[in-house]
Design a protein around this motif. Structure first.
Motif, PDB file in Angstrom:
ATOM      1  N   ASP A  73     -31.654  26.673  24.408  1.00  0.00           N
ATOM      2  CA  ASP A  73     -31.954  27.940  25.082  1.00  0.00           C
ATOM      3  C   ASP A  73     -31.637  27.885  26.571  1.00  0.00           C
ATOM      4  O   ASP A  73     -31.075  28.832  27.126  1.00  0.00           O
ATOM      5  CB  ASP A  73     -33.417  28.321  24.871  1.00  0.00           C
ATOM      6  CG  ASP A  73     -33.737  28.600  23.410  1.00  0.00           C
ATOM      7  OD1 ASP A  73     -32.805  28.681  22.585  1.00  0.00           O
ATOM      8  OD2 ASP A  73     -34.937  28.729  23.090  1.00  0.00           O
ATOM      9  N   GLU A  74     -31.974  26.784  27.216  1.00  0.00           N
ATOM     10  CA  GLU A  74     -31.674  26.666  28.647  1.00  0.00           C
ATOM     11  C   GLU A  74     -30.170  26.750  28.895  1.00  0.00           C
ATOM     12  O   GLU A  74     -29.719  27.469  29.787  1.00  0.00           O
ATOM     13  CB  GLU A  74     -32.216  25.346  29.200  1.00  0.00           C
ATOM     14  CG  GLU A  74     -31.913  25.169  30.677  1.00  0.00           C
ATOM     15  CD  GLU A  74     -32.365  23.822  31.224  1.00  0.00           C
ATOM     16  OE1 GLU A  74     -32.256  23.642  32.443  1.00  0.00           O
ATOM     17  OE2 GLU A  74     -32.789  22.943  30.445  1.00  0.00           O
ATOM     18  N   ARG A  75     -29.398  26.025  28.109  1.00  0.00           N
ATOM     19  CA  ARG A  75     -27.935  26.045  28.283  1.00  0.00           C
ATOM     20  C   ARG A  75     -27.375  27.451  28.077  1.00  0.00           C
ATOM     21  O   ARG A  75     -26.583  27.943  28.881  1.00  0.00           O
ATOM     22  CB  ARG A  75     -27.282  25.071  27.308  1.00  0.00           C
ATOM     23  CG  ARG A  75     -25.757  25.065  27.391  1.00  0.00           C
ATOM     24  CD  ARG A  75     -25.126  24.111  26.393  1.00  0.00           C
ATOM     25  NE  ARG A  75     -25.558  24.316  25.026  1.00  0.00           N
ATOM     26  CZ  ARG A  75     -25.054  25.243  24.207  1.00  0.00           C
ATOM     27  NH1 ARG A  75     -24.108  26.050  24.626  1.00  0.00           N
ATOM     28  NH2 ARG A  75     -25.491  25.353  22.974  1.00  0.00           N
ATOM     29  N   VAL A  76     -27.803  28.113  27.026  1.00  0.00           N
ATOM     30  CA  VAL A  76     -27.277  29.448  26.723  1.00  0.00           C
ATOM     31  C   VAL A  76     -27.692  30.447  27.799  1.00  0.00           C
ATOM     32  O   VAL A  76     -26.869  31.239  28.262  1.00  0.00           O
ATOM     33  CB  VAL A  76     -27.737  29.914  25.324  1.00  0.00           C
ATOM     34  CG1 VAL A  76     -27.378  31.375  25.103  1.00  0.00           C
ATOM     35  CG2 VAL A  76     -27.108  29.043  24.251  1.00  0.00           C
ATOM     36  N   ILE A  77     -28.944  30.420  28.207  1.00  0.00           N
ATOM     37  CA  ILE A  77     -29.416  31.372  29.217  1.00  0.00           C
ATOM     38  C   ILE A  77     -28.706  31.155  30.546  1.00  0.00           C
ATOM     39  O   ILE A  77     -28.246  32.107  31.170  1.00  0.00           O
ATOM     40  CB  ILE A  77     -30.945  31.284  29.366  1.00  0.00           C
ATOM     41  CG1 ILE A  77     -31.616  31.865  28.108  1.00  0.00           C
ATOM     42  CG2 ILE A  77     -31.416  32.000  30.623  1.00  0.00           C
ATOM     43  CD1 ILE A  77     -33.082  31.567  27.998  1.00  0.00           C
TER      44      ILE A  77
END
Length: 87
Positions: A73-77
């Motif tokens: 999630d951190e990477r995508v956001i």
């Protein structure tokens, strides 16, 4: 802030779509509204809370019964506008 990460299949690939919204809204209400309109063909990948200061996902959504996936999630956001939503 809260977030939901939606997952869609397109052309044999998986696309993750983050939606970030205020704490005043309920995860399930946001998910239901979006899945009835613009994200009809999507599933919920993860959901939780996110600080606007560091964009680190954490926690879980009780109403969706799903937890955050911090690494993905951190990477995508953080990289969504640069194409990191495709897997």
């Amino acid at each position: 802030m809260k977030y939901i990460m939606f997952r869609q299949q397109q052309c044999g690939m998986t696309k993750l779509i983050p939606v970030i919204f205020p704490n005043d809204f309920v995860h399930k209400d946001v998910a239901d509204a979006l899945q009835q309109t613009v994200l009809k063909d999507s599933e919920i990948h993860s959901a939780g809370f996110i600080s606007p200061l560091n964009l680190l996902p954490e926690g879980r959504s009780e109403t969706l019964n799903v937890a955050a996936d911090p690494d993905t999630d951190e990477r995508v956001i953080k990289m969504n506008d640069y194409g990191a939503a495709w897997q």
